[in-house]
Design a protein around this motif. Structure first.
Motif, mmCIF file in Angstrom:
data_model
loop_
_atom_site.group_PDB
_atom_site.id
_atom_site.type_symbol
_atom_site.label_atom_id
_atom_site.label_comp_id
_atom_site.label_asym_id
_atom_site.label_seq_id
_atom_site.Cartn_x
_atom_site.Cartn_y
_atom_site.Cartn_z
ATOM 1 N N PHE A 170 -7.789 3.690 -4.156
ATOM 2 C CA PHE A 170 -8.318 3.619 -2.792
ATOM 3 C C PHE A 170 -8.729 5.012 -2.303
ATOM 4 O O PHE A 170 -7.873 5.810 -1.897
ATOM 5 N N ILE A 188 -2.548 -1.295 -3.172
ATOM 6 C CA ILE A 188 -3.643 -0.406 -2.771
ATOM 7 C C ILE A 188 -3.063 1.008 -2.702
ATOM 8 O O ILE A 188 -2.129 1.265 -1.935
ATOM 9 N N THR A 230 4.545 -0.817 2.646
ATOM 10 C CA THR A 230 3.384 -0.048 3.112
ATOM 11 C C THR A 230 3.835 0.863 4.245
ATOM 12 O O THR A 230 4.832 0.561 4.922
ATOM 13 N N GLU A 235 -3.570 5.090 -2.198
ATOM 14 C CA GLU A 235 -4.328 6.243 -1.703
ATOM 15 C C GLU A 235 -3.731 7.514 -2.311
ATOM 16 O O GLU A 235 -2.520 7.602 -2.516
ATOM 17 N N THR A 270 0.846 -1.187 0.000
ATOM 18 C CA THR A 270 0.000 0.000 0.000
ATOM 19 C C THR A 270 0.881 1.236 0.000
ATOM 20 O O THR A 270 2.037 1.197 0.422
ATOM 21 N N ILE A 313 -14.102 -1.495 3.311
ATOM 22 C CA ILE A 313 -12.776 -2.063 3.034
ATOM 23 C C ILE A 313 -12.756 -3.552 3.363
ATOM 24 O O ILE A 313 -12.243 -4.372 2.609
ATOM 25 N N LEU A 369 -12.012 -6.528 0.715
ATOM 26 C CA LEU A 369 -10.855 -7.431 0.832
ATOM 27 C C LEU A 369 -11.292 -8.877 0.973
ATOM 28 O O LEU A 369 -10.720 -9.777 0.341
ATOM 29 N N VAL A 422 -5.552 -1.263 -6.865
ATOM 30 C CA VAL A 422 -6.806 -0.676 -6.386
ATOM 31 C C VAL A 422 -6.630 0.824 -6.174
ATOM 32 O O VAL A 422 -5.676 1.265 -5.523
#
Ligand code: SF4
Length: 179
Positions: free
Chosen positions: A83, A56, A41, A58, A9, A156, A160, A81
């Motif tokens: 996000f 993922i 992440t 953002e 992420t 979320i 998932l 994704v």
């Protein structure tokens, strides 16, 4: 070798609120960690991304470093994704798009209220700002969009669970209803 799903992420031009919402799935994180293993992440502080099943992302794309990181995620993640609202539309960071970059810099560093030592920072370590903020799907191909500011913890979790089970993604009405 672990057969867990590898997940990376990142927050580009975001406020980390979407990541906070991921943590808000609370004790279900324990169930999640039975199924996945985190790679790069902000939660692990791993700085380099390895080969991953799921990425993922953002935040909007605001600067040259964001472009580089996003392309790296696309190269290393089988599924990517978008996000939250900032990744999907540019969101809050894209509010600057109604002004030129020069206007934004002048307002922030030269003419804004309370500025004492007026100068526009130009250290080469600072990533070069793009003229506009872009949604991430305008830069790389995206496989799934998870809306919300932030997406709720339940949304979320549903996403998932269904994705990891290989099931179609289906949300209850209240999980994707925002007013
Ligand atoms: Fe923050 Fe909302 Fe943007 Fe997520 S979508 S990064 S919570 S402003």
């Amino acid at each position: 070798m672990s057969d867990k799903v590898k997940v990376a992420t990142v927050s580009l031009g975001g406020c980390f609120g979407c990541h906070m919402s991921l943590l808000d799935i609370d004790e279900r994180l324990i169930d999640l960690l039975e199924l996945i293993e985190f790679d790069r992440t902000p939660l692990t502080d791993i700085k380099q991304i390895g080969e991953c099943d799921l990425g993922i992302v953002e935040g909007g794309v605001c600067n040259a470093e964001n472009v580089e990181v996003l392309k790296e995620f696309r190269r290393h993640c089988k599924t990517l994704v978008s996000f939250g609202a900032c990744a999907i539309t540019g969101g809050i960071p894209a509010m600057r798009n109604q002004f030129t970059l020069t206007e934004c810099l002048e307002e922030s560093y030269l003419q804004g209220m309370g500025i004492a030592d007026a100068q526009i920072p130009d250290d080469p370590e600072i990533p070069m700002l793009l003229n506009q903020v872009y949604p991430i799907h305008e830069v790389v191909k995206i496989d799934y969009f998870l809306p919300g500011c932030p997406p709720s913890a339940d949304t979320i979790w549903t996403f998932l669970q269904e994705l990891l089970a290989g099931e179609p993604i289906e949300f209850a009405y209240q999980q994707i209803h925002y007013d």
